[in-house]
Write an enzyme that holds these catalytic residues in place. Structure first.
Site, short mmCIF file in Angstrom:
data_model
loop_
_atom_site.label_atom_id
_atom_site.label_comp_id
_atom_site.label_asym_id
_atom_site.label_seq_id
_atom_site.Cartn_x
_atom_site.Cartn_y
_atom_site.Cartn_z
N ASP A 290 0.87 -1.17 0.00
CA ASP A 290 0.00 0.00 0.00
C ASP A 290 0.91 1.23 0.00
OD1 ASP A 290 -3.15 0.70 1.69
OD2 ASP A 290 -2.06 1.77 0.13
C1 GLC Z 1 -4.24 4.41 -0.13
C2 GLC Z 1 -5.13 3.26 0.30
C3 GLC Z 1 -5.23 2.17 -0.72
C4 GLC Z 1 -5.14 2.78 -2.11
C5 GLC Z 1 -3.72 3.31 -2.26
C6 GLC Z 1 -3.48 3.97 -3.62
O1 GLC Z 1 -3.49 4.86 0.95
O2 GLC Z 1 -4.85 2.66 1.54
O3 GLC Z 1 -6.46 1.47 -0.50
O4 GLC Z 1 -5.42 1.81 -3.09
O5 GLC Z 1 -3.36 4.20 -1.23
O6 GLC Z 1 -4.27 5.10 -3.74
#
Ligand code: GLC
Length: 750
Positions: A290
C-alpha cells in the site's frame, strides 16, 4: 551412487510429466516471461518492482524523494513497472510511449487507479452495494467501472477492498462488504469477476486487487492505520475468507495493509504473503504494497532505514513497492551483498511480467488508449441506468410506522428539509477521485417531477467551508439560523422528508470518528421539526452505520440511503414515492451507541451471557448489548411470512434446509432469505450465529416460494488457531429468516 542417479532420473521424469500436464497456454506464457526475464539487467528487474505515483493527484502522504523529473528519467531507464493516479487516454499514452519507445526493453507500464465504485459514472459506495445482497448487480456494477476505467487508459484497479469490520468508527467501512465474512466473500468474488471479466486480453477488462491483506478492518478503536491485535482464530475465520475466495476467483494482485499483525507489519510479513498467500493458496499474481506501507515499517519500529525496509519487504514477499522508494534505491545493493537473493527478485518480476502478458500489453501497449472509445463509453447513458438500478437496490427501509411510506403522488404537501437534500456532491462518497465533483443527482433534483407538492428549507448548513478528498470536513457545530424557516415550513406541510447524515468526505480513508450520531446540529434540527410535525420521513445519507436511538424511537419512517453515487436522488425519489419497493438488508449492525462498538451479530456467547438482575453478566449497566438495527435487517412496503421450515441431514456433512416464504402484502417485493447456523459445542468456540447462505428473489402479492439451501462441509466447518479446517460431529442450531434476528428456528445433529 546408483540410488542418487535413480532419484535424479525419477525427479526429471516427474518434472517432465508435470510440465506436460500444464495447458499449452500456461507453458507458452511462462516461456515468454522467462525469455524476457533472461534479457533483463538487475536494474531493469528492480524497475518492474517499482510503482510510482503520477504527477498530479495524491492518495497518500507525498514522500520527499518523489519528483516528476526523476520519474520521467526512471521511465526512460526502464525503472518503472507501474504508475498510479494517472488517467485519461492522452496522459496514459504519453507515459506509455516513454516507457515503450525510450527504454532498452520497452516493457509496458501498468496504470493503477482507485476505481473503487466507478470511474466517472459512480455506483453506490461498496457498503451500500453490499446492502443489496445482489451479487449479479454488484458484479455488473464492477463491470461498468472496468469498462469506463479501461476506456480511459487504466488497466488496474486497487479494488475490491474486502476488509471485514465491526467498527463503524473506522471511516473505511464505506469501502468494504460489511461485518460478515460469508457475505463479504460472495461480494469479493462478484467484484473480482466484474473487474477482470473472462478475458484479461480484452480492452474492457482490468486487473483487480484484493485489499488490504490483512486485518486492516480490526484497527483498534476504529482509528485508521492503528494497531491490529487479533487472534489467529479470528484471522482464519473472519479476515482471510474473502481473500481466499478472491484468489480462487483469479484475482491478479493483492495489496498488503498498513497494520501490524502479531507484531509484524503486513508489508514485511512472510507468514501472510508467502506461507498463506503464495504457498498455501498458490496465488499466482503479485503483491503490491500500500502507499508507503514499506517505508512505514520504520515508523512501526520494524525496519532501521529504507535499505532495511527493502530487505524485509522483498524477502517477505511484497513484490511491488508503492511510493516508498525503497526498492528503486536499495534493492541492487542488497542483491549484490547477498542479503536479498536473486531468486527473490526473479520470482517477483516473473509475477509482474506474467500479469502484463495476460493483459496483452506486450501485444499492444496502447490497447487501452483509444480516444474514440473513451469519448463513447465514459458517462454512457446505459451506465447511468445501471448505477440507478444498483442504487435502488442498495436502499434499506429501517422503519415505516403506519405505512407513512410510500408518499402519495400529487396530494400531499411535502416539506423537504436538510442541507444534504440539495447536495449533489456528497452522494459521490469519498472514493470518487477519478470522477467529477458535484455530478450526482441530488434528492431535490430527483424529486423535481413532484415539484408542485414540494417545498424546501435547508434548516442548517452541514459544513462551514470547502470539503475535499485531502482535508478534514469543517462541520457546522453551532449555526442554527435556518431552523425557524424550516420549522415554519414543517408546520404548514402534511409530511416532512428530512435528509440528514454525513458529508461524502466524512467517511473513507483517514476519516475515523469517535461519535456515530448525526454530525453537527442535525439532531437538534430533527427534534425541532418534530416538535411541530411528527409525520417525518428520515432519509439517512451516510457512509457508515450511525447511532440514531432517538430517531429510531420517535421518527415513524426511516430510509437508509448511504452515499448512492451518480444517480442517488433519482433512486431515493423512486423509493420515496413507491416506484421501487426497497429490498435492501443491512451488511453491518447499527449500534445504539458508540459505546457498544465494535459490535456484530456473530458474536461469541461468553461465559456469562444472561442479562439477569445481578451485575455479574456480560452486559452494560447503561445500555443493551443488542444493536439498534441488526445485521441482515431491512423492511419492505410489503411483508413476508415464513413457514414450514424443514431440516434434514441427507448424508455425511450434507444438510438440506427448506422454508416457505409468502408475500402477505399488496405489492410485489424483494426478500433476502438468510440462513444462520450455530455449532453448539466445538473444539474452538463458535459464534452464536453465522451466516451460511442467502437467497434474494421477488414475490408478487400472495405468491409463495419454497426456498431451499444445501449445507455442505464448506459451510459447516471452521478453522482452528493453526489454520486447520474442521467439521465436527454434534448438535447445530439453525435459523432461517428475514434478518439475523428474526426467523424460524430448527436444529440438526451431525
Ligand atoms: C491508499 C489506500 C489504498 C489505495 C492506495 C493507492 O493509501 O490505503 O487502499 O489503493 O493508497 O491510492
Amino acid at each position: 551412487m546408483t540410488n542418487k542417479i535413480t532419484c535424479y532420473l525419477v525427479g526429471m521424469i516427474l518434472l517432465i510429466m508435470a510440465a506436460c500436464e500444464q495447458p499449452a497456454a500456461t507453458n507458452e506464457l511462462d516461456s515468454k516471461v522467462s525469455n524476457l526475464l533472461s534479457e533483463m539487467t538487475l536494474e531493469e528487474k528492480i524497475g518492474q518492482m517499482n510503482l510510482y505515483n503520477g504527477f498530479w493527484s495524491i492518495t497518500g502522504p507525498p514522500p520527499a524523494e518523489g519528483d516528476a523529473a526523476n520519474k520521467y528519467q526512471h521511465l526512460e531507464e526502464g525503472s518503472v513497472g507501474a504508475m498510479l493516479n494517472i488517467h485519461g487516454v492522452e496522459n496514459v499514452r504519453k507515459i506509455q510511449e516513454i516507457a515503450v519507445n525510450n527504454s532498452r526493453l520497452g516493457i509496458p507500464v501498468l496504470f493503477g487507479y482507485d476505481v473503487i465504485h466507478g470511474y466517472k459514472t459512480l455506483s453506490p459506495i461498496p457498503l451500500a452495494e453490499a446492502a443489496s445482497w445482489d451479487m449479479d448487480a454488484i458484479e455488473g456494477s464492477a463491470r461498468i467501472a472496468a469498462i469506463e476505467a479501461a476506456a480511459a487508459g487504466i488497466n488496474w484497479t486497487f479494488a475490491p477492498m474486502m476488509d471485514i469490520s465491526r467498527d463503524a468508527r473506522w471511516g473505511r467501512v464505506m469501502e468494504g462488504g460489511g461485518e460478515d465474512p460469508f457475505l463479504g466473500s460472495r461480494i469479493a468474488a462478484a467484484r473480482v469477476k466484474g473487474f477482470q471479466g473472462n478475458d484479461l486480453s480484452a480492452t474492457n477488462t482490468i486487473i483487480a486487487c484484493a485489499k488490504h491483506f490483512a486485518g486492516y478492518g480490526f484497527a483498534e478503536a476504529g482509528r485508521d492505520y492503528n494497531t491490529v491485535d487479533i487472534g489467529t482464530v479470528t484471522l482464519y475465520n473472519e479476515v482471510l475468507p474473502p481473500f481466499k475466495v478472491a484468489v480462487d476467483n483469479g484475482v491478479r494482485t493483492v495489496m498488503n495493509s498498513f497494520n501490524i499483525l502479531n507484531g509484524i507489519p503486513a508489508n514485511g510479513d512472510r507468514f501472510l504473503q508467502r506461507d498463506i498467500l503464495k504457498q498455501a493458496w498458490s496465488f499466482g499474481g503479485f503483491v503490491v504494497s500500500d502507499w508507503s506501507s514499506g517505508r512505514e515499517m520504520i515508523n512501526h519500529g520494524y525496519a532501521r532505514d529504507l535499505r532495511h525496509v527493502a530487505e524485509l519487504a522483498a524477502n517477505a514477499g511484497s513484490d511491488m513497492d508503492m511510493e516508498s522508494y525503497a526498492y528503486i534505491n536499495h534493492l541492487k545493493a542488497l542483491v549484490d551483498s547477498g542479503q536479498v537473493d536473486m531468486s527473490v527478485i526473479d520470482d517477483a518480476v516473473k509475477r509482474i511480467l506474467k500479469v502484463k502478458f495476460e493483459l496483452g500489453l506486450f501485444d499492444d501497449p496502447y490497447k487501452y488508449c483509444d480516444p474514440e472509445r473513451e469519448r463513447e463509453l465514459v458517462y454512457h447513458d446505459a451506465h447511468q441506468e445501471a448505477v440507478l438500478d444498483m442504487a435502488r437496490k442498495s436502499i434499506v427501509l429501517l422503519k415505516n410506522e403506519n405505512n407513512l411510506l410510500p408518499l402519495q403522488k400529487g396530494s400531499q404537501k411535502i416539506a423537504v428539509i436538510g442541507a444534504l437534500a440539495d447536495d449533489n456532491n456528497s452522494p459521490l462518497g469519498s472514493w470518487r477521485i477519478s470522477s467529477d465533483d458535484s455530478t450526482a443527482v441530488s434528492v431535490l433534483k430527483g424529486l423535481e417531477p413532484y415539484k408542485d407538492q414540494i417545498s424546501y428549507a435547508k434548516g442548517a448548513d452541514l459544513i462551514t467551508g470547502p470539503a475535499t478528498f485531502l482535508q478534514k470536513v469543517p462541520i457546522n457545530e453551532s449555526d442554527k439560523s435556518g431552523f425557524n424557516e424550516a420549522i415554519r415550513l414543517a408546520r404548514r406541510s402534511d409530511i416532512v422528508v428530512m435528509v440528514l447524515g454525513e458529508h461524502g468526505f466524512q467517511s473513507g480513508e483517514g476519516r475515523s470518528r469517535t461519535k456515530l450520531d448525526l454530525p453537527g446540529v442535525q439532531q437538534e434540527l430533527l427534534e425541532a421539526v418534530f416538535e411541530v410535525n411528527q409525520n417525518i420521513v428520515l432519509v439517512l445519507m451516510n457512509g457508515r452505520p450511525l447511532a440514531i436511538p432517538w430517531a429510531a424511537e420517535h421518527i415513524p419512517a426511516i430510509l437508509e440511503t448511504w452515499h448512492l453515487g451518480s444517480q442517488s436522488g433519482n433512486a431515493i425519489a423512486q423509493v420515496l414515492f413507491g416506484d421501487h419497493n426497497p429490498g435492501g438488508k443491512l451488511p453491518m449492525s447499527f449500534p445504539r451507541s458508540v459505546g457498544q462498538v465494535p459490535i456484530s451479530y456473530n458474536r461469541y456467547n461468553t461465559g456469562r451471557p444472561d442479562a439477569l438482575d445481578l451485575v455479574f453478566w456480560s452486559t452494560y449497566t447503561d445500555e443493551s448489548i443488542e444493536p439498534l438495527f441488526p445485521f441482515g435487517y431491512g423492511l419492505s412496503y410489503t411483508s413476508f411470512d415464513y413457514s414450514d421450515l424443514s431440516v434434514e441431514v441427507t448424508g455425511e456433512n450434507q444438510v438440506s434446509v427448506e422454508v416457505t416464504v409468502t408475500n402477505k402484502g399488496k405489492v410485489a417485493g424483494e426478500e433476502v432469505t438468510q440462513l444462520y447456523i450455530r455449532d453448539v459445542v466445538a473444539s474452538v468456540v463458535r459464534p452464536i450465529k453465522e451466516l451460511k447462505g442467502f437467497q434474494k428473489y421477488s414475490l408478487d402479492p400472495g405468491q409463495s416460494r419454497n426456498v431451499v439451501f444445501q449445507l455442505t462441509e464448506a459451510e459447516l466447518g471452521f478453522y482452528d488457531g493453526a489454520g486447520n479446517y474442521h467439521v465436527e460431529p454434534g448438535e447445530f442450531e439453525i435459523m432461517v429468516g428475514t434478518s439475523s434476528k428474526e426467523g424460524l428456528n430448527g436444529n440438526f445433529t451431525l
